[in-house]
Design a protein around this motif. Sequence first.
Motif, PDB file in Angstrom:
ATOM      1  N   ALA A  87       6.130  -4.529 -11.045  1.00 32.22           N
ATOM      2  CA  ALA A  87       5.023  -3.878 -10.345  1.00 32.22           C
ATOM      3  C   ALA A  87       4.636  -4.592  -9.059  1.00 32.22           C
ATOM      4  O   ALA A  87       3.585  -4.328  -8.506  1.00 32.22           O
ATOM      5  N   MET A  88       5.466  -5.475  -8.575  1.00 25.90           N
ATOM      6  CA  MET A  88       5.192  -6.096  -7.277  1.00 25.90           C
ATOM      7  C   MET A  88       5.161  -4.991  -6.209  1.00 25.90           C
ATOM      8  O   MET A  88       5.899  -4.032  -6.309  1.00 25.90           O
ATOM      9  N   PRO A  89       4.311  -5.162  -5.207  1.00 31.79           N
ATOM     10  CA  PRO A  89       4.297  -4.126  -4.158  1.00 31.79           C
ATOM     11  C   PRO A  89       5.679  -3.953  -3.535  1.00 31.79           C
ATOM     12  O   PRO A  89       6.391  -4.925  -3.287  1.00 31.79           O
ATOM     13  N   VAL A  90       6.041  -2.703  -3.306  1.00 36.07           N
ATOM     14  CA  VAL A  90       7.351  -2.371  -2.736  1.00 36.07           C
ATOM     15  C   VAL A  90       7.117  -1.799  -1.345  1.00 36.07           C
ATOM     16  O   VAL A  90       6.318  -0.863  -1.188  1.00 36.07           O
ATOM     17  N   ILE A 152      -1.703   4.206  -8.630  1.00 33.22           N
ATOM     18  CA  ILE A 152      -1.011   3.937  -7.356  1.00 33.22           C
ATOM     19  C   ILE A 152      -1.920   3.065  -6.492  1.00 33.22           C
ATOM     20  O   ILE A 152      -3.076   3.417  -6.263  1.00 33.22           O
ATOM     21  N   GLU A 153      -1.398   1.948  -6.035  1.00 34.55           N
ATOM     22  CA  GLU A 153      -2.172   1.101  -5.117  1.00 34.55           C
ATOM     23  C   GLU A 153      -1.391   0.952  -3.813  1.00 34.55           C
ATOM     24  O   GLU A 153      -0.182   0.692  -3.841  1.00 34.55           O
ATOM     25  N   LEU A 154      -2.093   1.119  -2.721  1.00 38.82           N
ATOM     26  CA  LEU A 154      -1.436   1.012  -1.416  1.00 38.82           C
ATOM     27  C   LEU A 154      -1.922  -0.246  -0.704  1.00 38.82           C
ATOM     28  O   LEU A 154      -3.115  -0.562  -0.731  1.00 38.82           O
ATOM     29  N   VAL A 155      -0.985  -0.953  -0.083  1.00 44.11           N
ATOM     30  CA  VAL A 155      -1.335  -2.145   0.697  1.00 44.11           C
ATOM     31  C   VAL A 155      -0.941  -1.843   2.142  1.00 44.11           C
ATOM     32  O   VAL A 155       0.236  -1.916   2.513  1.00 44.11           O
ATOM     33  N   ALA A 156      -1.952  -1.463   2.936  1.00 44.06           N
ATOM     34  CA  ALA A 156      -1.662  -0.989   4.294  1.00 44.06           C
ATOM     35  C   ALA A 156      -1.014  -2.079   5.148  1.00 44.06           C
ATOM     36  O   ALA A 156      -0.099  -1.803   5.936  1.00 44.06           O
ATOM     37  N   ALA A 157      -1.468  -3.319   4.989  1.00 39.26           N
ATOM     38  CA  ALA A 157      -0.999  -4.402   5.858  1.00 39.26           C
ATOM     39  C   ALA A 157       0.516  -4.570   5.776  1.00 39.26           C
ATOM     40  O   ALA A 157       1.167  -4.893   6.777  1.00 39.26           O
ATOM     41  N   VAL A 161       3.588  -0.354  -1.734  1.00 33.48           N
ATOM     42  CA  VAL A 161       3.018   0.424  -2.840  1.00 33.48           C
ATOM     43  C   VAL A 161       3.206  -0.346  -4.137  1.00 33.48           C
ATOM     44  O   VAL A 161       4.269  -0.927  -4.372  1.00 33.48           O
ATOM     45  N   ARG A 162       2.172  -0.325  -4.958  1.00 33.18           N
ATOM     46  CA  ARG A 162       2.270  -0.959  -6.258  1.00 33.18           C
ATOM     47  C   ARG A 162       1.917   0.074  -7.323  1.00 33.18           C
ATOM     48  O   ARG A 162       0.918   0.789  -7.199  1.00 33.18           O
ATOM     49  N   LEU A 163       2.746   0.152  -8.342  1.00 33.37           N
ATOM     50  CA  LEU A 163       2.488   1.075  -9.455  1.00 33.37           C
ATOM     51  C   LEU A 163       2.259   0.226 -10.700  1.00 33.37           C
ATOM     52  O   LEU A 163       3.203  -0.132 -11.405  1.00 33.37           O
ATOM     53  N   PRO A 164       0.999  -0.127 -10.975  1.00 35.82           N
ATOM     54  CA  PRO A 164       0.743  -1.113 -12.031  1.00 35.82           C
ATOM     55  C   PRO A 164       1.008  -0.606 -13.452  1.00 35.82           C
ATOM     56  O   PRO A 164       1.252  -1.418 -14.339  1.00 35.82           O
ATOM     57  N   LYS A 165       0.927   0.706 -13.669  1.00 37.37           N
ATOM     58  CA  LYS A 165       1.053   1.215 -15.041  1.00 37.37           C
ATOM     59  C   LYS A 165       2.526   1.467 -15.390  1.00 37.37           C
ATOM     60  O   LYS A 165       3.227   2.139 -14.634  1.00 37.37           O
TER      61      LYS A 165
END
Length: 333
Positions: A87-90, A152-157, A161-165
Motif C-alpha cells: 500500500a505504499m503510494p504509487v 483511496i488516498e491521493l498525495v498531490a506533491a 496514490v495509496r490504496l490502504p484497504k
Amino acid sequence: MLALTLVFTLALTPGCSPVPLARYEFQRVQMGVQSRVTVYSKSEQIARDAAAAAFDRIAQLEDHFSDYRPRSELSKLSDRAGGAQKAMPVEVSPELFDILRTSLTISRASGFAFDVAIGRSVRLWRDSRKSAVLPSQAQIEAAKATGGEGAIELVAATRSVRLPKAGTRIDLGGIAKGYAAQAGVERLRELGHPICLVSLAGDIAAGEAPPGARGWTILADSEQNGGTPRRLTISNAAASTSGDTFQFVEIAGVRYSHIIDPRTGLGMTTHRSVTTVALEGAIADGVATAMTVFGRDAAADLCARFHVAAIISEPGGNAETIDPFGLLAPLPE
Ligand code: AMP
Ligand code: MG
C-alpha cells in the motif's frame, strides 16, 4: 455501461451566411461503446486526420483507465492495494491522478454514493447479472469493505496514490467516458478544430457551435419513463446520461440496475434516469452517476457545487429540472 440515449441534430439559426466548412463524422468502438467524432473542417482528409488524433487520445486514456485490461495502469494500481508494503503510494500518470482527484471530489460531495473504489462490488454484481443469482451477504460485505471512505488516498506533491484497504479495485466506468470525450475535444481544439463534438455512448463533449448554429442540439431521451424527449442545445460544454434503460437484470421479480447502490452493495432498484449538463465531461459523467444513486433530494446541492444542470426522470414520467446556472436556457444568437 450506459447505452446511447442521446441523438444529435443541429439547431440552425436562419439567415446566417454559409462558411466554407463542411461537417464530417467518424465512428469507432472504444471503451466498450461506440465513440463518435463530429468535426467541421475544410476537407475530408483534414477532418479524418483530426478525428484519428482524437480517437488516439481516447485509446491512450483507455490504456490508462481500463479495469478490463489486466496490464492497464489502473489494473496495476489496483493489484497493489492493501498490505503494509503493497500500500505504499504509487506514482501515477497525470491523467490517472487527474481523474481520481475529480472522482474523489464527487465521492465526498455525494457521501460516497458515487465511489470509484467500488470495483469489487461491480465485479460481484457483474457475476450476478450473468447468473441471475444474488451474491451471499458475506460476499456483499467483503466487497463493500474494500470501498467507501478512506479507500483511496491521493498525495498531490508526488502525484501518487495509496490504496490502504486490501482488495480495493478501482472502477472508473462511471466517469471515464465523459473524461475521454472531453479529452477528445481538447485534442481537436489543439489541432485547430474548435467546432467539434465527441461522444462515447451517452457521454458527450461539445466544442464551439457549428457555423450558423446556436449550438449542438442533443435529444435527452426520457423514453423509459414515458416522458417526452427534451432538446438541449450546448456548446463548449458536456452532457451525460446515466440510468438503467438498457442495462438491468431481473432477479426473483426485482429489477436491478448496473449501477451499484454502495449502501446495499447491489444494483439500484430505484429506476431513475439522469441527464446532466456541465462545463466539462468528467463532471457531467460522474455527477450523472452520483445523482442516479443519490436521487433528487441531494441533486440541488450537487448541481450548485459542480456548476451542473440536471434533468432527473423518475418512473411514471415525472421529470424534474434543476438548473441553478441557466445552462439549459436557450443560447444567445
Ligand atoms: P454511468 O453509465 O456513467 O452511470 O456509469 C455506470 C458504471 O459506473 C457501471 O457500469 C460501473 O462500472 C460504475 N459504477 C457502478 N456503480 C457505481 C457507483 N455507485 N459509483 C461509481 N461508479 C459506479
Ligand atoms: Mg457517469
